[in-house]
Design a protein around this motif. Structure first.
Motif, short mmCIF file in Angstrom:
data_model
loop_
_atom_site.label_atom_id
_atom_site.label_comp_id
_atom_site.label_asym_id
_atom_site.label_seq_id
_atom_site.Cartn_x
_atom_site.Cartn_y
_atom_site.Cartn_z
N ASN A 1 12.08 -25.44 -4.37
CA ASN A 1 13.45 -25.27 -3.88
C ASN A 1 14.08 -23.99 -4.44
N THR A 2 13.27 -22.96 -4.60
CA THR A 2 13.74 -21.72 -5.22
C THR A 2 13.65 -20.57 -4.22
N ASP A 3 14.67 -19.70 -4.26
CA ASP A 3 14.70 -18.54 -3.37
C ASP A 3 14.18 -17.28 -4.06
N LEU A 4 14.33 -17.22 -5.39
CA LEU A 4 13.89 -16.05 -6.16
C LEU A 4 13.30 -16.52 -7.48
N VAL A 5 12.09 -16.07 -7.78
CA VAL A 5 11.44 -16.37 -9.06
C VAL A 5 11.36 -15.08 -9.86
N VAL A 6 11.79 -15.15 -11.13
CA VAL A 6 11.63 -14.02 -12.04
C VAL A 6 10.83 -14.49 -13.24
N GLU A 7 9.66 -13.91 -13.42
CA GLU A 7 8.76 -14.30 -14.52
C GLU A 7 8.97 -13.39 -15.72
N ALA A 8 9.13 -14.00 -16.90
CA ALA A 8 9.31 -13.24 -18.14
C ALA A 8 8.53 -13.93 -19.25
N ILE A 9 7.21 -13.99 -19.09
CA ILE A 9 6.37 -14.66 -20.08
C ILE A 9 5.49 -13.63 -20.79
#
Length: 204
Positions: free
Chosen positions: A98-106
């Motif tokens: 249910n997400t429109d934008l994913v930002v990965e910071a791992i």
């Protein structure tokens, strides 16, 4: 660059997921919540999530004191209203449905990032935009783990530390990223109070 109005570009972005509750991830969550987006912060343990929430709360207190120097009631209201936009979760795959934008910071590990995005690609809607906050790995290499159609919606969105204070955001565009996606990220960056610059997909 094709010009889109803010309402056009942001029409589909209502829920943002940030993966990673460290300094960078929590900072991205904070500015996103301050811009009144519903945002879910993801990490693998309750301890990491609680630590990320503490980082956000401490930073919001500093912001509130600057915005409402002599009004403690407004400071408290600002902090509570911002935190109300934030949800914590350990379920990345379930959340991206249910997400429109994913930002990965791992962690800056290509194998870990590729495994994560391969799993997310299977669960996220076709319209979801994927982004990595990496500054040391090629976006195109990370995106190799995803489908061809997702590669058109896979870009770099590199914030600078500390995120709440630093105004610059780099939008890293691969040759496959569409104008629509680029402009949506440009307008999103603007909406969270950042100035964006377009960068080539070059590590560092």
């Amino acid at each position: 660059m094709i010009a889109f109005s803010t309402s056009m570009a942001l029409k589909g972005i209502k829920h943002v997921t940030v993966i990673g509750a460290g300094l960078m991830g929590s900072g991205i969550v904070q500015v996103t919540a301050q811009a009144k987006y519903n945002v879910t912060m993801i990490d693998t343990t309750d301890e990491a999530l609680e630590n990320g929430k503490k980082i956000i709360s401490s930073s919001l207190k500093r912001v509130a004191r600057k915005k409402f120097a002599d009004d403690e009631a407004k400071q408290t209201q600002f902090i509570n209203e911002t935190l109300a936009y934030v949800t914590l979760s350990k379920d990345a795959v379930g959340t991206v449905a249910n997400t429109d934008l994913v930002v990965e910071a791992i962690v800056e590990n290509i194998d870990v990032k590729q495994k994560l995005f391969a799993d997310l690609d299977k669960a996220a809607p076709a319209s979801t935009i994927f982004c990595s906050n990496t500054s040391s790995l090629p976006i195109s290499l990370i995106a190799e783990a995803t489908s061809d159609t997702r590669k058109e919606r896979f870009a770099g969105l590199h914030f600078f530390n500390p995120v709440p204070a630093m105004k610059l955001v780099e939008i890293v565009r691969t040759p496959k990223v569409t104008d629509e996606v680029y402009n949506a990220l440009y307008e999103f960056s603007k909406s969270v109070g950042k100035t964006s610059v377009s960068c080539k997909d070059t590590p560092g």
